[in-house]
Design an enzyme around this catalytic site. Structure first.
Site, mmCIF file in Angstrom:
data_model
loop_
_atom_site.group_PDB
_atom_site.id
_atom_site.type_symbol
_atom_site.label_atom_id
_atom_site.label_comp_id
_atom_site.label_asym_id
_atom_site.label_seq_id
_atom_site.Cartn_x
_atom_site.Cartn_y
_atom_site.Cartn_z
ATOM 1 N N HIS A 191 6.289 -3.195 -5.111
ATOM 2 C CA HIS A 191 6.697 -1.868 -4.644
ATOM 3 C C HIS A 191 7.996 -1.383 -5.279
ATOM 4 C CE1 HIS A 191 3.710 -2.870 -1.552
ATOM 5 N NE2 HIS A 191 3.492 -1.577 -1.567
ATOM 6 N N ARG A 221 -4.199 1.276 6.858
ATOM 7 C CA ARG A 221 -3.297 2.403 6.658
ATOM 8 C C ARG A 221 -3.934 3.333 5.644
ATOM 9 N NH1 ARG A 221 0.092 2.006 2.035
ATOM 10 N NH2 ARG A 221 1.566 3.399 3.039
ATOM 11 N N GLU A 264 -6.583 6.895 -0.078
ATOM 12 C CA GLU A 264 -6.957 5.483 -0.050
ATOM 13 C C GLU A 264 -6.948 5.017 1.409
ATOM 14 O OE1 GLU A 264 -4.901 4.173 -4.297
ATOM 15 O OE2 GLU A 264 -3.973 3.523 -2.427
ATOM 16 N N LYS A 316 4.416 10.549 -7.446
ATOM 17 C CA LYS A 316 2.958 10.645 -7.323
ATOM 18 C C LYS A 316 2.305 11.296 -8.545
ATOM 19 C CE LYS A 316 2.706 10.796 -2.242
ATOM 20 N NZ LYS A 316 1.791 9.672 -1.966
HETATM 21 C C1 HEM Z 1 1.813 -2.069 5.408
HETATM 22 C C2 HEM Z 1 1.623 -2.302 4.155
HETATM 23 C C3 HEM Z 1 2.049 -1.411 3.017
HETATM 24 C C4 HEM Z 1 2.878 -0.329 2.988
HETATM 25 C C5 HEM Z 1 3.654 0.315 4.147
HETATM 26 C C6 HEM Z 1 2.900 0.146 1.622
HETATM 27 C C7 HEM Z 1 3.592 1.256 1.170
HETATM 28 C C8 HEM Z 1 3.461 1.832 -0.068
HETATM 29 C C9 HEM Z 1 3.936 3.145 -0.449
HETATM 30 C C10 HEM Z 1 4.668 4.102 0.470
HETATM 31 C C11 HEM Z 1 3.610 3.347 -1.735
HETATM 32 C C12 HEM Z 1 3.846 4.625 -2.545
HETATM 33 C C13 HEM Z 1 2.548 5.382 -2.541
HETATM 34 C C14 HEM Z 1 2.510 6.779 -3.119
HETATM 35 O O1 HEM Z 1 3.452 7.574 -3.005
HETATM 36 O O2 HEM Z 1 1.450 7.163 -3.655
HETATM 37 C C15 HEM Z 1 2.939 2.149 -2.205
HETATM 38 C C16 HEM Z 1 2.495 1.952 -3.476
HETATM 39 C C17 HEM Z 1 1.915 0.789 -3.877
HETATM 40 N N1 HEM Z 1 1.510 -0.263 -3.074
HETATM 41 FE FE1 HEM Z 1 1.846 -0.496 -1.128
HETATM 42 N N2 HEM Z 1 2.100 -0.668 0.861
HETATM 43 C C18 HEM Z 1 1.571 -1.610 1.686
HETATM 44 C C19 HEM Z 1 0.721 -2.633 1.313
HETATM 45 C C20 HEM Z 1 0.447 -2.954 0.026
HETATM 46 C C21 HEM Z 1 -0.209 -4.166 -0.393
HETATM 47 C C22 HEM Z 1 -0.701 -5.283 0.534
HETATM 48 C C23 HEM Z 1 -0.281 -4.121 -1.724
HETATM 49 C C24 HEM Z 1 -0.893 -5.226 -2.523
HETATM 50 C C25 HEM Z 1 -1.109 -5.229 -3.749
HETATM 51 C C26 HEM Z 1 0.316 -2.871 -2.167
HETATM 52 C C27 HEM Z 1 0.427 -2.434 -3.478
HETATM 53 C C28 HEM Z 1 0.962 -1.224 -3.874
HETATM 54 C C29 HEM Z 1 1.017 -0.796 -5.258
HETATM 55 C C30 HEM Z 1 0.527 -1.572 -6.461
HETATM 56 C C31 HEM Z 1 1.617 0.470 -5.264
HETATM 57 C C32 HEM Z 1 1.935 1.312 -6.516
HETATM 58 C C33 HEM Z 1 3.282 0.848 -7.038
HETATM 59 C C34 HEM Z 1 3.586 1.386 -8.432
HETATM 60 O O3 HEM Z 1 3.834 2.586 -8.593
HETATM 61 O O4 HEM Z 1 3.579 0.583 -9.378
HETATM 62 N N3 HEM Z 1 0.748 -2.198 -1.067
HETATM 63 N N4 HEM Z 1 2.842 1.251 -1.156
#
Ligand code: HEM
Length: 332
Positions: A191, A221, A264, A316
């Site tokens: 993240h 979520r 998603e 985004k």
């Molecule tokens: C409660 C669990 C989680 C929360 C609150 C969370 C939160 C977030 C948020 C806020 C974003 C930005 C999204 C956007 O603006 O489009 C994000 C991106 C992302 N999340 Fe999570 N996430 C969670 C779980 C996970 C898990 C389990 C993974 C496992 C791989 C994951 C992988 C990613 C990835 C790869 C991104 C894109 C990051 C980038 O720009 O390279 N997330 N997540």
């Protein structure tokens, strides 16, 4: 087909892509939060409902799985399991196939006797006997096999050293990130590029929550962005194929049909035997034209896009067209 009709319009029957769409906004502005809730609770929307099933199969099932297969043939880095994750992959298979059969009894069947399993998927004319833990009993590798049955992208996180590690996955429909780059990273590192979430301690809280999940517990979520055309593979790897559209779409008269809200539905499941956390990402796309058929959605998305802070819009990748999209929705 459903029988949903829009109030004050003469008997318009809405297609399932609208009635089942997980519209993610409950207010006129959007900020990041640790937005997790128990899985499987049906959510009523202005157009219908979503969320009653863990594994959602829709009209795009065969087409999307074909697309996934083509992505994997072109680019094998989209699937990877570090060696210690083999038990977690089998745990995911033996957890998800019975759920899929239970949720879709007309088309799927699963039976297990010890480690011997029988799986039928009539949507694919597939009938298979295999043994849990024996990779050679499947036609392809176990993670690849699971990815050929569910529409969701799959990630598996190992829990060790008081952290979660993205140590396996099959991700063909990434929204602007690279699984091949991230594999092996810690949850907090994955993240790293996201704005705001670190200062607001959202990711550390999410990790604490995920590390406390008990075996078998299932949460979910939603996350959202926008995509031009029905393009599922918007990974970093294919950036040159899709990124330039973001500069031109606002001026394109076809914008309302080309621009899609991308939602998603993400499930978070603690697997019972390996203790790994399974993260499923099911991507839904709905065009602005379709969104505009639901007056409450049209107005709400229009306002969210207008109000979204610039750093979030920039992250985004929607900053060059979000105001045009908002204006179209609010004027429509
Ligand atoms: C409660 C669990 C989680 C929360 C609150 C969370 C939160 C977030 C948020 C806020 C974003 C930005 C999204 C956007 O603006 O489009 C994000 C991106 C992302 N999340 Fe999570 N996430 C969670 C779980 C996970 C898990 C389990 C993974 C496992 C791989 C994951 C992988 C990613 C990835 C790869 C991104 C894109 C990051 C980038 O720009 O390279 N997330 N997540």
């Amino acid at each position: 087909m459903t029988t949903n009709v829009i109030d004050n319009e003469p008997e318009t029957v809405l297609p399932e892509r609208i009635t089942r769409f997980p519209f993610p906004f409950s207010r006129d502005s959007y900020r990041y939060s640790t937005n997790v809730e128990p899985a499987l609770k049906t959510v009523e929307t202005e157009a219908g409902a979503w969320g009653g099933r863990l594994l959602d199969i829709d009209e795009h099932y065969l087409h999307e799985l074909k697309e996934r297969n083509e992505v994997l043939k072109r680019d094998p880095t989209r699937v990877r399991a570090l060696p210690h994750m083999r038990p977690a992959v089998w745990d995911a298979i033996s957890t998800l196939l019975p759920i899929m059969a239970e949720e879709h009894p007309d088309t799927m069947f699963f039976h297990r006797d010890g480690n011997a399993c029988r799986w039928m998927n009539t949507l694919q004319n597939l009938e298979l006997e295999f043994t849990i833990g024996d990779d050679s009993s499947l036609p392809v590798g176990p993670l690849r096999f699971l990815g050929s049955q569910v529409q969701d992208d799959i990630a598996l996180l190992d829990h060790r050293e008081d952290a979660l590690w993205l140590d396996a996955g099959l991700v063909t429909f990434a929204a602007d990130w690279s699984f091949g780059f991230d594999v092996g990273m810690k949850f907090l590192e994955v993240h790293g590029p996201v704005p705001r979430v670190h200062e607001e301690h959202i990711i550390t809280r999410a990790q604490q929550f995920l590390m406390r999940l008990q075996p078998g517990e299932k949460y979910r979520r939603t996350n959202w962005t926008m995509t031009i055309d029905r393009r599922l593979d918007t990974s970093t790897e294919t950036y040159p194929d899709w990124a330039q559209d973001r500069a031109t779409v606002a001026a394109d008269p076809a914008m309302p049909d080309r621009l899609h809200l991308r939602v998603e539905v993400q499930h978070l499941i603690r697997l019972p035997h390996s203790g790994a956390v399974l993260f499923l990402v099911r991507t839904h796309l709905l065009s602005l034209s379709d969104i505009a058929r639901i007056p409450a959605w049209r107005e709400r998305l229009g306002r969210v896009l207008a109000e979204l802070p610039e750093d979030m819009a920039e992250y985004k990748g929607i900053s060059r067209y979000r105001h045009a999209a908002s204006a179209w929705l609010l004027a429509h």
